[in-house]
Design a protein around this motif. Structure first.
Motif, short mmCIF file in Angstrom:
data_model
loop_
_atom_site.label_atom_id
_atom_site.label_comp_id
_atom_site.label_asym_id
_atom_site.label_seq_id
_atom_site.Cartn_x
_atom_site.Cartn_y
_atom_site.Cartn_z
N GLU A 273 -10.78 -15.95 21.17
CA GLU A 273 -9.98 -14.76 20.87
C GLU A 273 -8.52 -14.93 21.27
O GLU A 273 -7.69 -14.04 21.04
CB GLU A 273 -10.55 -13.53 21.58
N VAL A 274 -8.21 -16.08 21.86
CA VAL A 274 -6.85 -16.34 22.34
C VAL A 274 -6.26 -17.51 21.57
O VAL A 274 -6.80 -18.62 21.58
CB VAL A 274 -6.86 -16.66 23.85
N ASP A 275 -5.16 -17.25 20.87
CA ASP A 275 -4.44 -18.29 20.15
C ASP A 275 -3.29 -18.77 21.02
O ASP A 275 -2.33 -18.02 21.25
CB ASP A 275 -3.92 -17.73 18.82
N VAL A 276 -3.41 -19.98 21.54
CA VAL A 276 -2.38 -20.52 22.42
C VAL A 276 -1.24 -21.07 21.55
O VAL A 276 -1.40 -22.09 20.89
CB VAL A 276 -2.95 -21.61 23.34
N ILE A 277 -0.10 -20.38 21.55
CA ILE A 277 1.03 -20.77 20.72
C ILE A 277 1.73 -22.00 21.30
O ILE A 277 2.09 -22.93 20.57
CB ILE A 277 2.05 -19.62 20.59
N GLY A 278 1.94 -22.01 22.60
CA GLY A 278 2.61 -23.15 23.21
C GLY A 278 2.80 -22.95 24.70
O GLY A 278 2.62 -21.86 25.24
N ALA B 54 14.15 -14.71 17.00
CA ALA B 54 14.25 -13.26 17.22
C ALA B 54 12.87 -12.70 17.48
O ALA B 54 12.33 -11.89 16.73
CB ALA B 54 14.88 -12.60 15.99
N ILE B 55 12.27 -13.15 18.57
CA ILE B 55 10.91 -12.76 18.94
C ILE B 55 10.91 -12.37 20.41
O ILE B 55 11.53 -13.03 21.24
CB ILE B 55 9.91 -13.91 18.71
N ALA B 56 10.20 -11.29 20.72
CA ALA B 56 9.99 -10.88 22.11
C ALA B 56 8.53 -11.14 22.46
O ALA B 56 7.63 -10.78 21.72
CB ALA B 56 10.33 -9.41 22.30
N VAL B 57 8.31 -11.81 23.59
CA VAL B 57 6.94 -12.02 24.08
C VAL B 57 6.75 -11.13 25.30
O VAL B 57 7.59 -11.08 26.19
CB VAL B 57 6.67 -13.50 24.42
N VAL C 273 2.70 -19.07 25.98
CA VAL C 273 2.81 -17.95 25.06
C VAL C 273 1.53 -17.92 24.23
O VAL C 273 1.12 -18.95 23.67
CB VAL C 273 4.04 -18.09 24.15
N VAL C 274 0.88 -16.77 24.20
CA VAL C 274 -0.40 -16.64 23.50
C VAL C 274 -0.35 -15.45 22.56
O VAL C 274 0.43 -14.51 22.73
CB VAL C 274 -1.57 -16.46 24.50
N ARG C 275 -1.21 -15.49 21.56
CA ARG C 275 -1.39 -14.36 20.66
C ARG C 275 -2.84 -13.88 20.78
O ARG C 275 -3.77 -14.66 20.64
CB ARG C 275 -1.07 -14.73 19.21
N VAL C 276 -2.98 -12.60 21.06
CA VAL C 276 -4.30 -11.96 21.07
C VAL C 276 -4.23 -10.85 20.03
O VAL C 276 -3.47 -9.89 20.19
CB VAL C 276 -4.66 -11.38 22.46
N GLY C 277 -4.98 -11.00 18.95
CA GLY C 277 -4.81 -10.10 17.82
C GLY C 277 -3.45 -10.39 17.21
O GLY C 277 -3.15 -11.51 16.82
N GLU C 278 -2.58 -9.38 17.15
CA GLU C 278 -1.22 -9.58 16.65
C GLU C 278 -0.19 -9.42 17.77
O GLU C 278 1.02 -9.28 17.51
CB GLU C 278 -0.92 -8.58 15.53
N THR C 279 -0.65 -9.43 19.00
CA THR C 279 0.25 -9.22 20.14
C THR C 279 0.57 -10.56 20.81
O THR C 279 -0.32 -11.33 21.15
CB THR C 279 -0.40 -8.28 21.16
N LEU C 280 1.86 -10.81 20.98
CA LEU C 280 2.32 -12.01 21.69
C LEU C 280 2.57 -11.68 23.15
O LEU C 280 3.17 -10.65 23.47
CB LEU C 280 3.61 -12.53 21.07
N SER C 281 2.12 -12.57 24.02
CA SER C 281 2.33 -12.38 25.45
C SER C 281 2.67 -13.71 26.09
O SER C 281 2.36 -14.78 25.55
CB SER C 281 1.07 -11.82 26.12
#
Length: 221
Positions: free
Chosen positions: A207-212, A97-100, A169-177
């Motif tokens: 500064e970029v967390d690469v989720i997958g 239940a996540i929106a990117v 899909v990446v996280r920058v701060g608390e924002t998923l994109s």
């Protein structure tokens, strides 16, 4: 020992009979319904949960080609499949239940699976994908159009390792994109949109967390 129950036609005993008859482990069946490996073991041996949830029961009934009533459901909900389909290995991948965001930005809404996609185990193996590292999330926004549209779901491979250029899909701060990533210099990365109305965003790599990595998409025509 099987947990005692007062219900006629004990669904716990029936599930164990079906699993033994097909030679499939309870841990594999737990994975099929998107649960932890001991979930069905606890259901049968300890009576927890007291009954299978409707979606789990339906998936198991589909797999065995039986009526849901044999697993504690109502007689009306019966799912019969061919032996060829039963013999095929399908693996459940959780839908989160996540929106990117494919637009201005979207915060994660939670990471509790609400459903799953069934993928051919052979297809996953052929593509070098580990089911334990996969999950599906929903795209919101239009910055990745026409490749990814609002409402599409994407399969994300979270396998650790060096990332390579591609859609992630990446996280920058608390924002998923969801963006196309490309190296833009030493220790820097560009977040690129398919929609040219959105300019590239250049950031330090730390500064970029690469989720997958996005490896598959699903969407309505």
């Amino acid at each position: 020992m099987i947990a005692e129950t007062s219900e006629a036609g004990d669904p716990r005993r029936r599930l164990l009979e079906l699993a033994d008859g097909m030679g499939v482990s309870l841990s594999r069946l737990s994975a099929l319904i998107g649960r932890n490996s001991s979930y069905l073991q606890q259901f049968i041996r300890k009576g927890s949960p007291k009954k299978l949830e409707e979606g789990d029961r339906r998936t198991l009934a589909d797999f065995f080609g039986i009526s849901e009533s044999e697993l504690g459901g109502t007689e009306e909900k019966s799912y019969k499949v061919s032996s060829a389909l039963r013999d095929e290995e399908f693996i459940a991948v959780p839908r989160l239940a996540i929106a990117v965001s494919a637009g201005p930005g979207q915060f994660a809404g939670g990471e509790t699976p609400f459903d799953n996609f069934g993928f051919s185990g052979r297809w996953l193996r052929d593509n070098g994908l580990d089911p334990k590292m996969l999950s599906a999330v929903t795209v919101e926004g239009d910055s990745m159009e026409p490749l990814l549209r609002h409402g599409d779901e994407v399969l994300v491979d979270r396998t650790p390792g060096p990332w390579r250029d591609g859609i992630h899909v990446v996280r920058v701060g608390e924002t998923l994109s969801v963006k196309r990533l490309a190296r833009s210099g030493q220790d820097r990365v560009s977040l690129l949109s398919q929609n040219l109305a959105y300019p590239p965003v250049d950031l330090p790599l730390d500064e970029v967390d690469v989720i997958g990595r996005v490896v598959w998409k699903s969407g309505r025509v």
